[in-house]
Scaffold this motif. Structure first.
Motif, PDB file in Angstrom:
ATOM      1  N   LYS A   1       0.849  -1.195   0.000  1.00  0.00           N
ATOM      2  CA  LYS A   1       0.000   0.000   0.000  1.00  0.00           C
ATOM      3  C   LYS A   1       0.880   1.237   0.000  1.00  0.00           C
ATOM      4  O   LYS A   1       2.022   1.209   0.448  1.00  0.00           O
ATOM      5  N   ILE A   2       0.333   2.327  -0.510  1.00  0.00           N
ATOM      6  CA  ILE A   2       1.073   3.575  -0.660  1.00  0.00           C
ATOM      7  C   ILE A   2       1.650   4.062   0.671  1.00  0.00           C
ATOM      8  O   ILE A   2       2.783   4.524   0.723  1.00  0.00           O
ATOM      9  N   HIS A   3       0.905   3.934   1.756  1.00  0.00           N
ATOM     10  CA  HIS A   3       1.431   4.410   3.047  1.00  0.00           C
ATOM     11  C   HIS A   3       2.659   3.606   3.473  1.00  0.00           C
ATOM     12  O   HIS A   3       3.577   4.146   4.066  1.00  0.00           O
ATOM     13  N   LYS A   4       2.712   2.318   3.146  1.00  0.00           N
ATOM     14  CA  LYS A   4       3.899   1.496   3.447  1.00  0.00           C
ATOM     15  C   LYS A   4       5.061   1.914   2.554  1.00  0.00           C
ATOM     16  O   LYS A   4       6.202   1.981   2.999  1.00  0.00           O
ATOM     17  N   VAL A   5       4.775   2.202   1.297  1.00  0.00           N
ATOM     18  CA  VAL A   5       5.816   2.641   0.362  1.00  0.00           C
ATOM     19  C   VAL A   5       6.388   3.982   0.809  1.00  0.00           C
ATOM     20  O   VAL A   5       7.608   4.186   0.768  1.00  0.00           O
ATOM     21  N   ALA A   6       5.536   4.885   1.272  1.00  0.00           N
ATOM     22  CA  ALA A   6       6.019   6.178   1.772  1.00  0.00           C
ATOM     23  C   ALA A   6       6.960   5.975   2.949  1.00  0.00           C
ATOM     24  O   ALA A   6       7.996   6.642   3.050  1.00  0.00           O
TER      25      ALA A   6
ATOM     26  N   MET B   1      13.359  11.289   9.440  1.00  0.00           N
ATOM     27  CA  MET B   1      12.381  10.201   9.420  1.00  0.00           C
ATOM     28  C   MET B   1      11.038  10.770   9.889  1.00  0.00           C
ATOM     29  O   MET B   1      10.946  11.306  10.992  1.00  0.00           O
ATOM     30  N   LYS B   2      10.024  10.693   9.023  1.00  0.00           N
ATOM     31  CA  LYS B   2       8.707  11.230   9.352  1.00  0.00           C
ATOM     32  C   LYS B   2       7.668  10.125   9.241  1.00  0.00           C
ATOM     33  O   LYS B   2       7.705   9.343   8.304  1.00  0.00           O
ATOM     34  N   LYS B   3       6.735  10.107  10.170  1.00  0.00           N
ATOM     35  CA  LYS B   3       5.660   9.112  10.110  1.00  0.00           C
ATOM     36  C   LYS B   3       4.535   9.556   9.189  1.00  0.00           C
ATOM     37  O   LYS B   3       3.757   8.754   8.725  1.00  0.00           O
ATOM     38  N   ASP B   4       4.468  10.855   8.918  1.00  0.00           N
ATOM     39  CA  ASP B   4       3.375  11.371   8.096  1.00  0.00           C
ATOM     40  C   ASP B   4       3.817  11.741   6.683  1.00  0.00           C
ATOM     41  O   ASP B   4       3.188  12.565   6.033  1.00  0.00           O
ATOM     42  N   ALA B   5       4.895  11.124   6.208  1.00  0.00           N
ATOM     43  CA  ALA B   5       5.380  11.417   4.862  1.00  0.00           C
ATOM     44  C   ALA B   5       4.325  11.024   3.830  1.00  0.00           C
ATOM     45  O   ALA B   5       3.573  10.064   4.023  1.00  0.00           O
ATOM     46  N   ALA B   6       4.262  11.769   2.760  1.00  0.00           N
ATOM     47  CA  ALA B   6       3.300  11.497   1.695  1.00  0.00           C
ATOM     48  C   ALA B   6       4.011  11.537   0.353  1.00  0.00           C
ATOM     49  O   ALA B   6       5.038  12.197   0.207  1.00  0.00           O
ATOM     50  N   ILE B   7       3.460  10.818  -0.602  1.00  0.00           N
ATOM     51  CA  ILE B   7       4.024  10.868  -1.948  1.00  0.00           C
ATOM     52  C   ILE B   7       2.980  11.430  -2.901  1.00  0.00           C
ATOM     53  O   ILE B   7       1.793  11.170  -2.776  1.00  0.00           O
ATOM     54  N   TYR B   8       3.489  12.224  -3.830  1.00  0.00           N
ATOM     55  CA  TYR B   8       2.653  12.933  -4.797  1.00  0.00           C
ATOM     56  C   TYR B   8       3.112  12.600  -6.211  1.00  0.00           C
ATOM     57  O   TYR B   8       4.290  12.354  -6.441  1.00  0.00           O
ATOM     58  N   SER B   9       2.209  12.662  -7.139  1.00  0.00           N
ATOM     59  CA  SER B   9       2.544  12.514  -8.550  1.00  0.00           C
ATOM     60  C   SER B   9       3.235  13.793  -9.009  1.00  0.00           C
ATOM     61  O   SER B   9       2.737  14.890  -8.753  1.00  0.00           O
ATOM     62  N   LYS B  10       4.358  13.646  -9.671  1.00  0.00           N
ATOM     63  CA  LYS B  10       5.039  14.833 -10.176  1.00  0.00           C
ATOM     64  C   LYS B  10       4.259  15.435 -11.348  1.00  0.00           C
ATOM     65  O   LYS B  10       4.271  16.642 -11.557  1.00  0.00           O
TER      66      LYS B  10
ATOM     67  N   THR C   1       0.774  15.318 -11.919  1.00  0.00           N
ATOM     68  CA  THR C   1      -0.481  15.957 -11.543  1.00  0.00           C
ATOM     69  C   THR C   1      -0.368  16.824 -10.293  1.00  0.00           C
ATOM     70  O   THR C   1      -1.202  17.700 -10.081  1.00  0.00           O
ATOM     71  N   GLY C   2       0.616  16.544  -9.456  1.00  0.00           N
ATOM     72  CA  GLY C   2       0.766  17.274  -8.203  1.00  0.00           C
ATOM     73  C   GLY C   2      -0.195  16.800  -7.121  1.00  0.00           C
ATOM     74  O   GLY C   2      -0.233  17.347  -6.034  1.00  0.00           O
ATOM     75  N   LYS C   3      -0.952  15.755  -7.410  1.00  0.00           N
ATOM     76  CA  LYS C   3      -1.930  15.239  -6.453  1.00  0.00           C
ATOM     77  C   LYS C   3      -1.317  14.130  -5.601  1.00  0.00           C
ATOM     78  O   LYS C   3      -0.510  13.342  -6.087  1.00  0.00           O
ATOM     79  N   PRO C   4      -1.746  14.044  -4.331  1.00  0.00           N
ATOM     80  CA  PRO C   4      -1.236  12.972  -3.471  1.00  0.00           C
ATOM     81  C   PRO C   4      -1.834  11.628  -3.868  1.00  0.00           C
ATOM     82  O   PRO C   4      -2.960  11.563  -4.367  1.00  0.00           O
ATOM     83  N   TYR C   5      -1.062  10.583  -3.628  1.00  0.00           N
ATOM     84  CA  TYR C   5      -1.583   9.235  -3.870  1.00  0.00           C
ATOM     85  C   TYR C   5      -2.418   8.800  -2.675  1.00  0.00           C
ATOM     86  O   TYR C   5      -2.110   9.128  -1.537  1.00  0.00           O
ATOM     87  N   ASN C   6      -3.473   8.066  -2.937  1.00  0.00           N
ATOM     88  CA  ASN C   6      -4.333   7.524  -1.898  1.00  0.00           C
ATOM     89  C   ASN C   6      -3.529   6.528  -1.078  1.00  0.00           C
ATOM     90  O   ASN C   6      -3.044   5.528  -1.608  1.00  0.00           O
TER      91      ASN C   6
ATOM     92  N   SER D   1      -2.471   1.971  -8.492  1.00  0.00           N
ATOM     93  CA  SER D   1      -2.283   3.402  -8.770  1.00  0.00           C
ATOM     94  C   SER D   1      -1.742   3.568 -10.190  1.00  0.00           C
ATOM     95  O   SER D   1      -1.631   2.589 -10.929  1.00  0.00           O
ATOM     96  N   ASP D   2      -1.388   4.799 -10.538  1.00  0.00           N
ATOM     97  CA  ASP D   2      -0.814   5.021 -11.872  1.00  0.00           C
ATOM     98  C   ASP D   2       0.718   5.006 -11.849  1.00  0.00           C
ATOM     99  O   ASP D   2       1.353   5.419 -12.807  1.00  0.00           O
ATOM    100  N   ILE D   3       1.307   4.518 -10.770  1.00  0.00           N
ATOM    101  CA  ILE D   3       2.770   4.417 -10.682  1.00  0.00           C
ATOM    102  C   ILE D   3       3.222   3.239 -11.541  1.00  0.00           C
ATOM    103  O   ILE D   3       2.792   2.103 -11.341  1.00  0.00           O
ATOM    104  N   ARG D   4       4.072   3.539 -12.489  1.00  0.00           N
ATOM    105  CA  ARG D   4       4.615   2.535 -13.412  1.00  0.00           C
ATOM    106  C   ARG D   4       6.117   2.724 -13.522  1.00  0.00           C
ATOM    107  O   ARG D   4       6.681   3.684 -13.003  1.00  0.00           O
ATOM    108  N   ASN D   5       6.795   1.834 -14.237  1.00  0.00           N
ATOM    109  CA  ASN D   5       8.234   1.981 -14.456  1.00  0.00           C
ATOM    110  C   ASN D   5       8.521   3.355 -15.050  1.00  0.00           C
ATOM    111  O   ASN D   5       7.885   3.769 -16.009  1.00  0.00           O
ATOM    112  N   GLY D   6       9.466   4.050 -14.427  1.00  0.00           N
ATOM    113  CA  GLY D   6       9.854   5.374 -14.909  1.00  0.00           C
ATOM    114  C   GLY D   6       9.047   6.525 -14.337  1.00  0.00           C
ATOM    115  O   GLY D   6       9.328   7.675 -14.627  1.00  0.00           O
TER     116      GLY D   6
END
Length: 83
Positions: A26-31, A48-57, A59-64, A72-77
């Motif tokens: 899940k995205i929260h584990k990946v973060a 080290m942050k527990k509330d780190a988030a990842i965003y699409s470069k 769209t600028g939107k955070p991943y669920n 998600s739309d995360i793919r190679n590259g």
């Protein structure tokens, strides 16, 4: 294939890293994984942050955080931003 190659941009320390992430997590584990990896790779410059988030470069939107990488739309590259 159980991992994807991504580019992680970290604005806080003005750095970019190329890493592989597991598609079944899940995205929260990946973060959390990325936070630890970036902290280690930067020699502790990234805190080290527990509330780190990842965003699409693109769209600028955070991943669920409850979605898996493969659903998600995360793919190679893909380029993401770690905040």
């Amino acid at each position: 294939m159980n991992k994807v190659f991504i580019i992680v941009e970290v604005p806080l320390i003005e750095a970019r890293y190329e890493v592989y992430i597991p598609v079944g997590k899940k995205i929260h584990k990946v973060a959390a994984i990325l936070t630890k990896a970036v902290s280690e790779l930067s020699g502790g410059h990234y805190p080290m942050k527990k509330d780190a988030a990842i965003y699409s470069k693109i769209t600028g939107k955070p991943y669920n955080i409850n979605m898996t990488v493969k659903d998600s739309d995360i793919r190679n590259g893909s380029e993401i931003i770690l905040i």
